[in-house]
Design a protein around this motif. Structure first.
Motif, PDB file in Angstrom:
ATOM      1  N   ARG A  15       0.836  -1.211   0.000  1.00 38.80           N
ATOM      2  CA  ARG A  15       0.000   0.000   0.000  1.00 38.80           C
ATOM      3  C   ARG A  15       0.867   1.257   0.000  1.00 38.80           C
ATOM      4  N   ASP A  16       2.163   1.100  -0.218  1.00 43.50           N
ATOM      5  CA  ASP A  16       3.051   2.256  -0.253  1.00 43.50           C
ATOM      6  C   ASP A  16       2.906   2.970  -1.598  1.00 43.50           C
ATOM      7  N   TYR A  17       3.644   4.067  -1.768  1.00 43.83           N
ATOM      8  CA  TYR A  17       3.533   4.842  -2.999  1.00 43.83           C
ATOM      9  C   TYR A  17       4.917   5.110  -3.577  1.00 43.83           C
ATOM     10  N   THR A  18       4.916   5.482  -4.844  1.00 46.11           N
ATOM     11  CA  THR A  18       6.148   5.886  -5.494  1.00 46.11           C
ATOM     12  C   THR A  18       5.816   6.927  -6.559  1.00 46.11           C
ATOM     13  N   PHE A  19       6.832   7.648  -7.027  1.00 48.08           N
ATOM     14  CA  PHE A  19       6.667   8.648  -8.087  1.00 48.08           C
ATOM     15  C   PHE A  19       7.535   8.281  -9.281  1.00 48.08           C
ATOM     16  N   GLU A  20       7.083   8.710 -10.443  1.00 43.41           N
ATOM     17  CA  GLU A  20       7.922   8.674 -11.632  1.00 43.41           C
ATOM     18  C   GLU A  20       8.018  10.094 -12.159  1.00 43.41           C
ATOM     19  N   VAL A  21       9.239  10.623 -12.254  1.00 41.31           N
ATOM     20  CA  VAL A  21       9.462  11.972 -12.773  1.00 41.31           C
ATOM     21  C   VAL A  21      10.051  11.850 -14.167  1.00 41.31           C
ATOM     22  N   ASN A  22       9.357  12.426 -15.146  1.00 39.81           N
ATOM     23  CA  ASN A  22       9.809  12.365 -16.525  1.00 39.81           C
ATOM     24  C   ASN A  22      10.066  13.788 -17.014  1.00 39.81           C
ATOM     25  N   ASP A  23      11.326  14.151 -17.156  1.00 41.42           N
ATOM     26  CA  ASP A  23      11.695  15.451 -17.747  1.00 41.42           C
ATOM     27  C   ASP A  23      12.751  15.216 -18.817  1.00 41.42           C
ATOM     28  N   GLU A  24      12.476  14.219 -19.605  1.00 41.45           N
ATOM     29  CA  GLU A  24      13.399  13.745 -20.624  1.00 41.45           C
ATOM     30  C   GLU A  24      13.929  14.875 -21.513  1.00 41.45           C
ATOM     31  N   LYS A  25      15.254  14.932 -21.595  1.00 39.60           N
ATOM     32  CA  LYS A  25      15.947  15.907 -22.456  1.00 39.60           C
ATOM     33  C   LYS A  25      15.508  17.335 -22.164  1.00 39.60           C
ATOM     34  N   GLY A  26      15.231  17.615 -20.901  1.00 41.13           N
ATOM     35  CA  GLY A  26      14.905  18.973 -20.498  1.00 41.13           C
ATOM     36  C   GLY A  26      13.529  19.455 -20.885  1.00 41.13           C
ATOM     37  N   LYS A  27      12.671  18.549 -21.334  1.00 48.59           N
ATOM     38  CA  LYS A  27      11.326  18.955 -21.731  1.00 48.59           C
ATOM     39  C   LYS A  27      10.448  19.216 -20.510  1.00 48.59           C
ATOM     40  N   ALA A  28       9.277  19.786 -20.752  1.00 48.51           N
ATOM     41  CA  ALA A  28       8.350  20.099 -19.679  1.00 48.51           C
ATOM     42  C   ALA A  28       8.084  18.846 -18.840  1.00 48.51           C
ATOM     43  N   PRO A  29       8.190  18.940 -17.525  1.00 52.42           N
ATOM     44  CA  PRO A  29       8.148  17.741 -16.673  1.00 52.42           C
ATOM     45  C   PRO A  29       6.748  17.155 -16.481  1.00 52.42           C
ATOM     46  N   LEU A  30       6.768  15.845 -16.209  1.00 50.34           N
ATOM     47  CA  LEU A  30       5.568  15.088 -15.869  1.00 50.34           C
ATOM     48  C   LEU A  30       5.881  14.267 -14.633  1.00 50.34           C
ATOM     49  N   ILE A  31       5.053  14.406 -13.600  1.00 51.97           N
ATOM     50  CA  ILE A  31       5.204  13.608 -12.382  1.00 51.97           C
ATOM     51  C   ILE A  31       3.980  12.714 -12.257  1.00 51.97           C
ATOM     52  N   SER A  32       4.196  11.418 -12.089  1.00 52.36           N
ATOM     53  CA  SER A  32       3.102  10.460 -11.980  1.00 52.36           C
ATOM     54  C   SER A  32       3.167   9.772 -10.625  1.00 52.36           C
ATOM     55  N   VAL A  33       1.999   9.631 -10.006  1.00 55.03           N
ATOM     56  CA  VAL A  33       1.883   9.049  -8.669  1.00 55.03           C
ATOM     57  C   VAL A  33       1.313   7.640  -8.790  1.00 55.03           C
ATOM     58  N   PHE A  34       2.020   6.673  -8.212  1.00 54.41           N
ATOM     59  CA  PHE A  34       1.571   5.287  -8.224  1.00 54.41           C
ATOM     60  C   PHE A  34       1.382   4.809  -6.789  1.00 54.41           C
ATOM     61  N   GLY A  35       0.206   4.227  -6.516  1.00 55.06           N
ATOM     62  CA  GLY A  35      -0.054   3.671  -5.201  1.00 55.06           C
ATOM     63  C   GLY A  35      -0.455   4.724  -4.189  1.00 55.06           C
ATOM     64  N   GLY A  36      -0.304   4.378  -2.905  1.00 57.04           N
ATOM     65  CA  GLY A  36      -0.646   5.291  -1.828  1.00 57.04           C
ATOM     66  C   GLY A  36      -1.867   4.852  -1.041  1.00 57.04           C
ATOM     67  N   LYS A  37      -2.053   5.466   0.118  1.00 60.10           N
ATOM     68  CA  LYS A  37      -3.204   5.215   0.965  1.00 60.10           C
ATOM     69  C   LYS A  37      -3.598   6.518   1.648  1.00 60.10           C
ATOM     70  N   ILE A  38      -4.835   6.615   2.095  1.00 62.61           N
ATOM     71  CA  ILE A  38      -5.344   7.876   2.638  1.00 62.61           C
ATOM     72  C   ILE A  38      -4.473   8.404   3.774  1.00 62.61           C
ATOM     73  N   THR A  39      -4.044   7.527   4.669  1.00 69.64           N
ATOM     74  CA  THR A  39      -3.308   7.984   5.848  1.00 69.64           C
ATOM     75  C   THR A  39      -2.035   8.722   5.492  1.00 69.64           C
ATOM     76  N   THR A  40      -1.405   8.353   4.400  1.00 67.85           N
ATOM     77  CA  THR A  40      -0.135   8.986   4.033  1.00 67.85           C
ATOM     78  C   THR A  40      -0.291  10.006   2.902  1.00 67.85           C
ATOM     79  N   TYR A  41      -1.527  10.451   2.644  1.00 65.56           N
ATOM     80  CA  TYR A  41      -1.732  11.342   1.499  1.00 65.56           C
ATOM     81  C   TYR A  41      -0.970  12.655   1.651  1.00 65.56           C
ATOM     82  N   ARG A  42      -0.899  13.205   2.878  1.00 65.55           N
ATOM     83  CA  ARG A  42      -0.222  14.493   3.059  1.00 65.55           C
ATOM     84  C   ARG A  42       1.272  14.353   2.819  1.00 65.55           C
ATOM     85  N   LYS A  43       1.863  13.241   3.299  1.00 69.98           N
ATOM     86  CA  LYS A  43       3.284  13.005   3.068  1.00 69.98           C
ATOM     87  C   LYS A  43       3.554  12.793   1.577  1.00 69.98           C
TER      88      LYS A  43
END
Length: 495
Positions: free
Chosen positions: A336-364
């Motif tokens: 139930r943990d979470y992770t991020f994927e940061v895509n700013d390939e070759k200096g292009k405009a960034p994209l951050i994607s959120v995978f997983g997570g649970k309500i209790t840790t949403y603020r973190k």
């Protein structure tokens, strides 16, 4: 920067707890934020949880000590920031020696008590059942520990309100249908899902916080391959007439090594759940199966004197949890943990994607995601959300607030006072402003729902449909007949 289209620093896609949490944090640090949600806020996973702010006692069996510690550390912070929609709760765990030995439970509860600092919540203890309570007489020993309860959908709505107060633009019933990436910015096409009207905005960065749709958004709108696939697991709950009159909840062990909660719910009911079932298909169409209903009823009937039948189920709901896909064989072991994927390939405009997570840790999660975002901007503010009260949460004690409202509005029935306090907190006064009698609340729809509250929700909380109001904002759907719903629908449509 485009002169013809509105420009934002960040477009957040997804109006669940992770998306609204990131929008709130980022706006509070000075970023110009737009959040788009294709349906209502909290219309999927975030309103279909077990309604708990908890460390996850059972995660200790899967050695997820870091996740449990992180969640335990967040409990008290969240409880302090949202005393209206959250409150401490004691949980009773009947001991069944053939499932888990007492020493194992004691060890787990010791860790649960001490993995993180605990100030508000009392620790665990052993207890005896004397046969006078709701449990079957063979249940004689058990344990008791603390966690927290939350109105999950209201948490999302109030987090969105806090984001709006910090300057964010919140657009519900708005779908991200396309996003074209340039060197400096994204060109994002948004579609109004009610009218099909499209508009274009630009943004320096995009956050993909679309929960169960996080992987599919890559192919559907971003024209990219998803860096990770999520594992969709359906969790279903049933609501039945109240099984115990005490305020404690129960955590029941089952023969398959899973646990099921029985939680006091909306005064007159008990919430029972959850299941863990692998799911494929549209997450918005998840529904409880007859087998899941039987599974939950059987576990309750194994423990409680009162025996339930399928006809006792007042309401049920199912949510699809987007878990990080690992190699685990069964759903209950998936993290139930979470992770991020940061895509700013070759200096292009960034994209951050959120995978997983649970309500209790949403603020973190939101704080960590916003930290990543701030790396792409200059002169952003500092972290601020740990001590930030959500709207209506600027008080310490529900009983004290209820007494104050009763003194200010002596004509207000106790049932309305209790519900307003745990739903709106100090925002109750915005609904009751200039009212001096029950007649001033306007048309009565059902239960404790009146015209004044409906108007407030439409004006201030993005409510559009009956479901928005009856289930995600108020839970008054538990008392609604078909005629009541038709009456409310006619009012909302102006007919």
């Amino acid at each position: 920067m485009s002169a013809e289209h509105p420009h934002y620093d960040v477009v957040v896609v997804g109006g669940g707890i992770n998306g609204t949490g990131i929008a709130m944090d980022a706006a509070g640090r000075g970023l110009k934020v737009l959040l788009c949600e294709m349906n209502d806020l909290a219309s999927a996973t975030s309103s279909n949880s077990s309604k708990l702010i908890h460390g996850g006692l059972r995660y200790l069996e899967h050695y997820e000590f870091r996740l449990v510690q992180k969640a335990l550390a967040e409990r008290e912070s969240l409880l302090r920031n949202s005393p209206h929609i959250m409150h401490p709760m004691r949980f009773r765990l009947p001991h069944r020696s053939h499932l888990r030995p007492a020493w194992m439970i004691r060890t787990g509860l010791f860790l649960y008590d001490h993995l993180a600092k605990r100030e508000m919540l009392p620790g665990s203890r052993s207890i005896r059942f004397d046969g006078s309570g709701p449990l079957k007489p063979e249940m004689t020993r058990g344990f008791e520990y603390s966690d927290g309860w939350v109105d999950d959908a209201r948490l999302v709505v109030l987090t969105a309100k806090k984001a709006e107060q910090a300057g964010a633009t919140i657009m519900t019933h708005t779908k991200c249908v396309n996003a074209e990436r340039g060197t400096d910015e994204w060109r994002v096409t948004l579609q109004d899902t009610c009218t099909n009207h499209e508009k274009i905005v630009t943004a320096r960065a995009i956050v993909n916080a679309s929960g169960p749709w996080v992987s599919s958004l890559f192919g559907e709108a971003l024209s990219m391959k998803a860096p990770k696939m999520i594992r969709m697991v359906k969790g279903s709950h049933i609501v039945v007439p109240r099984l115990n009159q005490e305020e404690e909840a129960y955590i029941l062990q089952n023969e398959d090594a899973r646990i099921v909660f029985v939680i006091p719910y909306e005064d007159n009911f008990s919430l029972v759940g959850t299941t863990d079932v692998e799911y494929e298909g549209d997450p918005s169409k998840a529904k409880i199966s007859p087998e899941e209903t039987t599974y939950l009823l059987d576990i309750v009937n194994d423990h409680f004197k009162r025996q339930l039948q399928p006809s006792d189920v007042v309401w049920s709901y199912s949510g699809v949890r987007p878990l990080m896909d690992g190699e685990e064989e069964n759903a209950q072991k998936a993290s139930r943990d979470y992770t991020f994927e940061v895509n700013d390939e070759k200096g292009k405009a960034p994209l951050i994607s959120v995978f997983g997570g649970k309500i209790t840790t949403y603020r973190k999660l939101a704080e960590a995601a916003t930290d990543r975002l701030c790396n792409f901007f200059e002169r952003t503010g500092k972290r601020w959300t740990k001590t930030a009260a959500l709207p209506g949460g600027d008080f310490k004690n529900q009983d004290t607030l209820a007494s104050a409202l009763k003194q200010e509005f002596s004509w207000l029935p106790d049932a309305i006072v209790r519900r307003y306090v745990r739903t709106y907190g100090t925002l109750s006064r915005a609904i009751l402003k200039d009212c001096s009698s029950i007649e001033d609340l306007g048309q009565h729809f059902l239960g404790t729902l009146y015209e004044r509250e409906v108007d407030y929700l439409v004006r201030n909380e993005w409510a559009v449909t009956c479901d928005d109001i009856l289930w995600r904002r108020t839970k008054q759907g538990l008392y609604a007949s078909e005629g009541d719903i038709e009456l409310l629908q006619a009012y909302l449509s102006g007919s």
